[in-house]
Motif scaffolding. Structure first.
Motif, PDB file in Angstrom:
ATOM      1  N   HIS A 121      20.204 -10.358  30.821  1.00 55.18           N
ATOM      2  CA  HIS A 121      20.788 -11.057  31.873  1.00 55.18           C
ATOM      3  C   HIS A 121      20.169 -12.563  31.929  1.00 55.18           C
ATOM      4  CE1 HIS A 121      22.602 -11.473  35.827  1.00 55.18           C
ATOM      5  NE2 HIS A 121      21.768 -12.273  36.177  1.00 55.18           N
ATOM      6  N   VAL A 122      21.098 -13.571  31.835  1.00 52.20           N
ATOM      7  CA  VAL A 122      20.812 -14.963  31.714  1.00 52.20           C
ATOM      8  C   VAL A 122      21.448 -15.542  32.761  1.00 52.20           C
ATOM      9  CG1 VAL A 122      21.002 -17.124  30.457  1.00 52.20           C
ATOM     10  CG2 VAL A 122      20.732 -14.950  29.283  1.00 52.20           C
ATOM     11  N   THR A 123      20.652 -16.235  33.546  1.00 52.20           N
ATOM     12  CA  THR A 123      21.060 -17.058  34.768  1.00 52.20           C
ATOM     13  C   THR A 123      20.829 -18.449  34.491  1.00 52.20           C
ATOM     14  OG1 THR A 123      20.592 -15.001  36.141  1.00 52.20           O
ATOM     15  CG2 THR A 123      21.034 -17.169  37.259  1.00 52.20           C
ATOM     16  N   LEU A 124      21.782 -19.268  34.911  1.00 52.73           N
ATOM     17  CA  LEU A 124      21.703 -20.823  34.672  1.00 52.73           C
ATOM     18  C   LEU A 124      21.658 -21.350  36.242  1.00 52.73           C
ATOM     19  CD1 LEU A 124      21.665 -23.241  32.871  1.00 52.73           C
ATOM     20  CD2 LEU A 124      24.040 -23.184  33.070  1.00 52.73           C
ATOM     21  N   THR A 125      20.638 -22.019  36.454  1.00 49.82           N
ATOM     22  CA  THR A 125      20.573 -22.669  37.615  1.00 49.82           C
ATOM     23  C   THR A 125      20.163 -24.097  37.533  1.00 49.82           C
ATOM     24  OG1 THR A 125      18.192 -22.350  38.029  1.00 49.82           O
ATOM     25  CG2 THR A 125      19.509 -20.635  38.732  1.00 49.82           C
ATOM     26  N   THR A 126      20.389 -25.008  38.650  1.00 55.01           N
ATOM     27  CA  THR A 126      20.071 -26.211  38.580  1.00 55.01           C
ATOM     28  C   THR A 126      18.862 -26.497  38.716  1.00 55.01           C
ATOM     29  OG1 THR A 126      20.436 -26.304  40.915  1.00 55.01           O
ATOM     30  CG2 THR A 126      22.398 -27.019  39.870  1.00 55.01           C
ATOM     31  N   ALA A 127      18.477 -27.423  37.879  1.00 56.54           N
ATOM     32  CA  ALA A 127      16.722 -27.878  38.061  1.00 56.54           C
ATOM     33  C   ALA A 127      16.598 -28.626  39.249  1.00 56.54           C
ATOM     34  CB  ALA A 127      16.520 -28.133  36.851  1.00 56.54           C
TER      35      ALA A 127
ATOM     36  N   SER B  28      17.191 -22.002  32.551  1.00 56.96           N
ATOM     37  CA  SER B  28      17.576 -20.603  32.388  1.00 56.96           C
ATOM     38  C   SER B  28      16.481 -19.560  32.789  1.00 56.96           C
ATOM     39  CB  SER B  28      18.051 -20.492  31.035  1.00 56.96           C
ATOM     40  OG  SER B  28      17.148 -20.505  29.935  1.00 56.96           O
ATOM     41  N   HIS B  29      16.975 -18.372  33.374  1.00 58.52           N
ATOM     42  CA  HIS B  29      16.028 -17.412  33.813  1.00 58.52           C
ATOM     43  C   HIS B  29      16.761 -16.211  32.777  1.00 58.52           C
ATOM     44  CE1 HIS B  29      14.637 -19.739  37.106  1.00 58.52           C
ATOM     45  NE2 HIS B  29      15.873 -20.152  37.254  1.00 58.52           N
ATOM     46  N   ILE B  30      15.943 -15.741  32.061  1.00 53.03           N
ATOM     47  CA  ILE B  30      16.198 -14.587  31.117  1.00 53.03           C
ATOM     48  C   ILE B  30      15.587 -13.304  31.532  1.00 53.03           C
ATOM     49  CG2 ILE B  30      16.522 -13.791  28.750  1.00 53.03           C
ATOM     50  CD1 ILE B  30      16.405 -16.728  28.211  1.00 53.03           C
ATOM     51  N   THR B  31      16.311 -12.275  31.694  1.00 52.83           N
ATOM     52  CA  THR B  31      15.607 -10.683  31.990  1.00 52.83           C
ATOM     53  C   THR B  31      16.216  -9.936  30.916  1.00 52.83           C
ATOM     54  OG1 THR B  31      15.308 -11.136  34.361  1.00 52.83           O
ATOM     55  CG2 THR B  31      15.249  -8.971  33.531  1.00 52.83           C
ATOM     56  N   LEU B  32      15.237  -9.095  30.324  1.00 53.06           N
ATOM     57  CA  LEU B  32      15.716  -8.109  29.248  1.00 53.06           C
ATOM     58  C   LEU B  32      15.219  -6.942  29.966  1.00 53.06           C
ATOM     59  CD1 LEU B  32      14.576 -10.101  26.014  1.00 53.06           C
ATOM     60  CD2 LEU B  32      16.820  -9.698  26.846  1.00 53.06           C
ATOM     61  N   GLU B  33      16.122  -5.793  30.276  1.00 55.02           N
ATOM     62  CA  GLU B  33      15.771  -4.423  30.608  1.00 55.02           C
ATOM     63  C   GLU B  33      16.090  -3.540  29.709  1.00 55.02           C
ATOM     64  OE1 GLU B  33      16.204  -3.388  34.959  1.00 55.02           O
ATOM     65  OE2 GLU B  33      17.973  -2.241  33.828  1.00 55.02           O
ATOM     66  N   VAL B  34      15.068  -2.644  29.334  1.00 56.71           N
ATOM     67  CA  VAL B  34      15.270  -1.806  28.221  1.00 56.71           C
ATOM     68  C   VAL B  34      15.111  -0.332  28.821  1.00 56.71           C
ATOM     69  CG1 VAL B  34      13.727  -0.756  26.234  1.00 56.71           C
ATOM     70  CG2 VAL B  34      13.611  -3.144  26.616  1.00 56.71           C
ATOM     71  N   SER B  35      16.140   0.490  28.207  1.00 56.37           N
ATOM     72  CA  SER B  35      16.354   1.759  28.658  1.00 56.37           C
ATOM     73  C   SER B  35      16.287   2.689  27.548  1.00 56.37           C
ATOM     74  CB  SER B  35      17.475   2.330  29.713  1.00 56.37           C
ATOM     75  OG  SER B  35      18.506   1.757  28.952  1.00 56.37           O
TER      76      SER B  35
ATOM     77  N   MET C 209      23.577 -16.451  24.617  1.00 50.38           N
ATOM     78  CA  MET C 209      21.907 -16.313  24.599  1.00 50.38           C
ATOM     79  C   MET C 209      21.770 -14.640  25.169  1.00 50.38           C
ATOM     80  SD  MET C 209      18.585 -17.123  24.568  1.00 50.38           S
ATOM     81  CE  MET C 209      18.219 -19.027  24.758  1.00 50.38           C
ATOM     82  N   ALA C 210      22.648 -14.261  25.974  1.00 49.93           N
ATOM     83  CA  ALA C 210      22.151 -12.848  26.368  1.00 49.93           C
ATOM     84  C   ALA C 210      22.318 -11.980  25.151  1.00 49.93           C
ATOM     85  CB  ALA C 210      23.176 -12.784  27.540  1.00 49.93           C
ATOM     86  N   ALA C 211      23.485 -12.067  24.322  1.00 45.70           N
ATOM     87  CA  ALA C 211      23.877 -11.277  23.423  1.00 45.70           C
ATOM     88  C   ALA C 211      22.972 -11.477  22.277  1.00 45.70           C
ATOM     89  CB  ALA C 211      25.223 -11.451  22.704  1.00 45.70           C
ATOM     90  N   ALA C 212      22.502 -12.483  22.151  1.00 45.34           N
ATOM     91  CA  ALA C 212      21.358 -12.601  21.035  1.00 45.34           C
ATOM     92  C   ALA C 212      20.060 -12.156  21.242  1.00 45.34           C
ATOM     93  CB  ALA C 212      21.394 -14.256  20.545  1.00 45.34           C
ATOM     94  N   THR C 213      19.602 -12.422  22.306  1.00 47.66           N
ATOM     95  CA  THR C 213      18.188 -11.747  22.977  1.00 47.66           C
ATOM     96  C   THR C 213      18.288 -10.290  22.940  1.00 47.66           C
ATOM     97  OG1 THR C 213      18.609 -12.397  25.169  1.00 47.66           O
ATOM     98  CG2 THR C 213      17.261 -13.940  23.801  1.00 47.66           C
ATOM     99  N   ALA C 214      19.601  -9.865  23.581  1.00 47.82           N
ATOM    100  CA  ALA C 214      19.504  -8.331  23.575  1.00 47.82           C
ATOM    101  C   ALA C 214      19.390  -7.577  22.294  1.00 47.82           C
ATOM    102  CB  ALA C 214      20.830  -8.080  24.394  1.00 47.82           C
ATOM    103  N   ALA C 215      20.401  -8.293  21.351  1.00 49.92           N
ATOM    104  CA  ALA C 215      20.314  -7.837  19.821  1.00 49.92           C
ATOM    105  C   ALA C 215      19.092  -7.749  19.393  1.00 49.92           C
ATOM    106  CB  ALA C 215      21.365  -8.505  19.400  1.00 49.92           C
ATOM    107  N   CYS C 216      18.351  -9.029  19.180  1.00 52.50           N
ATOM    108  CA  CYS C 216      17.138  -9.160  18.555  1.00 52.50           C
ATOM    109  C   CYS C 216      16.089  -8.059  19.288  1.00 52.50           C
ATOM    110  CB  CYS C 216      16.457 -10.618  18.841  1.00 52.50           C
ATOM    111  SG  CYS C 216      15.145 -10.796  18.074  1.00 52.50           S
TER     112      CYS C 216
ATOM    113  N   PRO D  79      11.571 -12.287  16.989  1.00 50.32           N
ATOM    114  CA  PRO D  79      11.308 -13.624  17.195  1.00 50.32           C
ATOM    115  C   PRO D  79      11.945 -14.547  18.353  1.00 50.32           C
ATOM    116  CG  PRO D  79      12.987 -13.217  15.613  1.00 50.32           C
ATOM    117  CD  PRO D  79      12.444 -11.815  16.223  1.00 50.32           C
ATOM    118  N   PHE D  80      12.913 -13.864  18.941  1.00 53.73           N
ATOM    119  CA  PHE D  80      13.435 -14.499  20.307  1.00 53.73           C
ATOM    120  C   PHE D  80      12.421 -14.416  21.208  1.00 53.73           C
ATOM    121  CE2 PHE D  80      18.287 -14.500  19.019  1.00 53.73           C
ATOM    122  CZ  PHE D  80      18.039 -15.134  17.873  1.00 53.73           C
ATOM    123  N   THR D  81      11.850 -13.214  21.583  1.00 55.76           N
ATOM    124  CA  THR D  81      11.025 -13.182  22.773  1.00 55.76           C
ATOM    125  C   THR D  81       9.599 -13.816  22.410  1.00 55.76           C
ATOM    126  OG1 THR D  81      10.136 -10.952  21.957  1.00 55.76           O
ATOM    127  CG2 THR D  81      11.556 -10.923  23.450  1.00 55.76           C
ATOM    128  N   LYS D  82       9.177 -14.002  21.284  1.00 55.10           N
ATOM    129  CA  LYS D  82       8.197 -14.857  20.869  1.00 55.10           C
ATOM    130  C   LYS D  82       8.445 -16.304  21.255  1.00 55.10           C
ATOM    131  CE  LYS D  82       7.311 -13.499  16.427  1.00 55.10           C
ATOM    132  NZ  LYS D  82       6.697 -13.042  15.262  1.00 55.10           N
TER     133      LYS D  82
END
Length: 139
Positions: free
Chosen positions: A84-90, A97-104, A53-60, A123-126
């Motif tokens: 950055h994808v974090t998996l936590t117990t619900a 999952s918590h997903i953070t995308l940081e752009v530089s 998921m981290a690789a796919a969303t970053a690349a997209c 399409p992934f962020t949408k």
């Protein structure tokens, strides 16, 4: 919901199929094949869905930044997206999952407008809009 008439007017740009079985995932065209492990298992040479998921969303998003920048006559050759994808117990059953995308790598004077357009293209962020997704410029 997409209606049948809306589907018929859409042009397919990419179609990908992957099959996961216990311990691996593979795309039908053989481009990607990876040994998998459960989240939380000792790190090894296998991947998790969170890695994918981290690789796919970053690349997209990175590719969408390139498209957005080209429509605005902006150089995005140094643009970088870190996911950055974090998996936590619900609180209930399962996980969240918590997903953070940081752009530089974008010039300060154009970064926000390029990123805004890129999020409309990607399409992934949408698809993830409304979920626990954060997209931000690097500090």
């Amino acid at each position: 919901m997409t209606t049948q008439s809306e589907k018929s007017s859409q042009t397919t740009v990419q179609d990908a199929t992957a099959t996961a079985v216990a311990g691996s995932v593979k795309t039908s065209d053989g481009v990607l094949e990876a040994a998998t492990q459960l989240a939380g298992e000792a790190a090894g040479d296998r991947t998790t869905p969170e890695h994918l998921m981290a690789a796919a969303t970053a690349a997209c998003l990175q590719q969408s930044i390139g498209i957005a920048a080209s429509t605005q006559d902006v150089d995005a050759s140094d643009a970088q997206v870190t996911a950055h994808v974090t998996l936590t117990t619900a609180e209930e059953a399962g996980y969240t999952s918590h997903i953070t995308l940081e752009v530089s790598g974008l010039a300060d004077d154009v970064a926000e407008r390029v990123l805004e357009q890129a999020q409309q293209i990607c399409p992934f962020t949408k698809a993830l809009a409304g979920s626990d997704l954060t997209v931000r410029l690097a500090a």
